[in-house]
Design an enzyme around this catalytic site. Structure first.
Site, PDB file in Angstrom:
ATOM      1  CB  ALA A   1      -0.878   0.001   1.247  1.00  0.00           C
ATOM      2  CG  ASP A   2      -0.041   4.790  -2.342  1.00  0.00           C
ATOM      3  OD1 ASP A   2      -1.028   4.885  -1.578  1.00  0.00           O
ATOM      4  OD2 ASP A   2      -0.098   5.067  -3.559  1.00  0.00           O
ATOM      5  CB  SER A   3       1.293   7.547   2.358  1.00  0.00           C
ATOM      6  OG  SER A   3       1.469   8.286   1.172  1.00  0.00           O
TER       7      SER A   3
ATOM      8  CE  LYS B   1      -3.122   4.849  -5.468  1.00  0.00           C
ATOM      9  NZ  LYS B   1      -2.266   4.178  -4.491  1.00  0.00           N
TER      10      LYS B   1
ATOM     11  CG  ASP C   1      -3.092   2.497  -1.685  1.00  0.00           C
ATOM     12  OD1 ASP C   1      -3.979   3.021  -2.361  1.00  0.00           O
ATOM     13  OD2 ASP C   1      -2.068   1.984  -2.176  1.00  0.00           O
TER      14      ASP C   1
END
Lengths: 76, 247
Positions: free
Chosen positions: A33-35, B175, A37
């Protein structure tokens, strides 16, 4: 119980398989996951468990275990 | 272009550019939430005009520079409509003065309402957009934020700040399919510019290739474009609407 429910939420939010999700899994290091997410995941947890997690607490939730513990300690 | 059924929130929407934006979005089918701080009567007037176009409209009084006010405001919107599709951060003030004469209060008021207000409302409202994985945020900047202006260092700094904020958030949330853009109005006919002496206005006019002052509707049209799916591949941009002033 919390873990099982949480697993479903994580699987759906981070698009990972449920059996990949362990108590010790780190969202960013292990579950890709990125921040952002993680922010979104926290929002989903708030909705599903009817919680309001303040920013400074949310920042400390980095692993599945952190989340489970937070939810158990704060469930209404 | 249509915005049928979308929920649009406009800060500072009771008069000037904000009012024109609210009514333009309503005319395209969006339900609107008009935020305002001062005049109940003016906000009600906008609501009435929007309802006559067949959309739902509510007015919410809130000071955008106050975090608690903003949270109550956004909660009210979510209770009423359940989602936010379009956010227009338009609320803004001027407190002009030369730097050497500028009081700390004049600096703080402008930064707090224009810049911190944009931060407060965006931070609170974006949650809904991230969740639904769609949304368009339009921040009203100004050509002054690009060129600077004597006597307006506070206003220029706030508007330049909004441009930097716009680009940063555009990168953060792209995103999640949330777009963030700014419009930079030039010289627009509103109460804000009405205060200026005629001489200054005439001087500006000589520098505007399209040879007229802008109208609030000129800005509203640009905002409507950025709010709609017609701009679905545009994010992080500053659309200058100034009749060619900056060319």
């Amino acid at each position: 119980m919390v873990f099982e429910k949480l697993k479903k939420i994580i699987a759906e939010q981070l698009e990972v398989e449920e059996d990949e999700i362990k108590m010790e899994s780190s969202f960013q290091d292990d579950l890709d996951a990125d921040s952002l997410d993680v922010v979104e995941l926290i929002m989903a947890i708030e909705d599903e468990f009817d919680l309001e997690i303040p920013d400074e607490e949310a920042e400390k939730i980095k692993t599945v275990k952190d989340a489970v513990e937070y939810i158990q300690n704060n469930m209404k | 272009m249509n915005l049928n059924g979308k929920i649009a929130l406009i800060t500072g929407g009771s008069r000037g550019i904000g009012k024109a934006i609210a009514l333009k979005l309503a005319s395209l089918g969006a339900n609107i939430v008009v935020n305002y701080t001062k005049s109940d009567a003016k906000a009600k007037e906008v609501i009435k005009l929007a309802e006559e176009m067949g959309v739902r409209a509510i007015a919410v009084k809130a000071d955008v520079s106050n975090k608690d006010d903003v949270e109550n405001f956004i909660n009210k919107v979510l209770d009423e409509f359940g989602r936010i599709d379009i956010l227009v951060n338009n609320a803004g003030i001027t407190r002009d003065n030369l730097l050497m004469r500028m009081k700390e209060e004049e600096w703080d008021d402008v930064i707090n309402i224009n810049l911190k207000g944009t931060f407060n409302v965006t931070k609170t409202a974006i949650r809904s957009m991230i969740k639904q994985k769609s949304g368009s945020i339009i921040n009203v900047a100004s050509v002054i934020g690009i060129t600077g202006n004597q006597g307006q260092c506070n206003y220029a700094a706030s508007k330049a700040g909004i441009i930097g904020f716009t680009k940063s958030i555009a990168k953060e949330v792209a995103k999640k399919k949330v777009r963030v853009n700014a419009v930079a109005p030039g010289f627009i006919n509103t109460d804000m510019t009405d205060k200026l002496p005629d001489k200054v206005k005439e001087e500006y006019l000589t520098k505007i290739p399209l040879n007229r002052l802008g109208e609030p509707e000129d800005i509203a049209n640009a905002v409507a474009f950025l709010a709609s799916d017609l701009s679905s591949y545009i994010t992080g941009q500053v659309l200058i609407v100034d009749g060619g002033l900056l060319i």
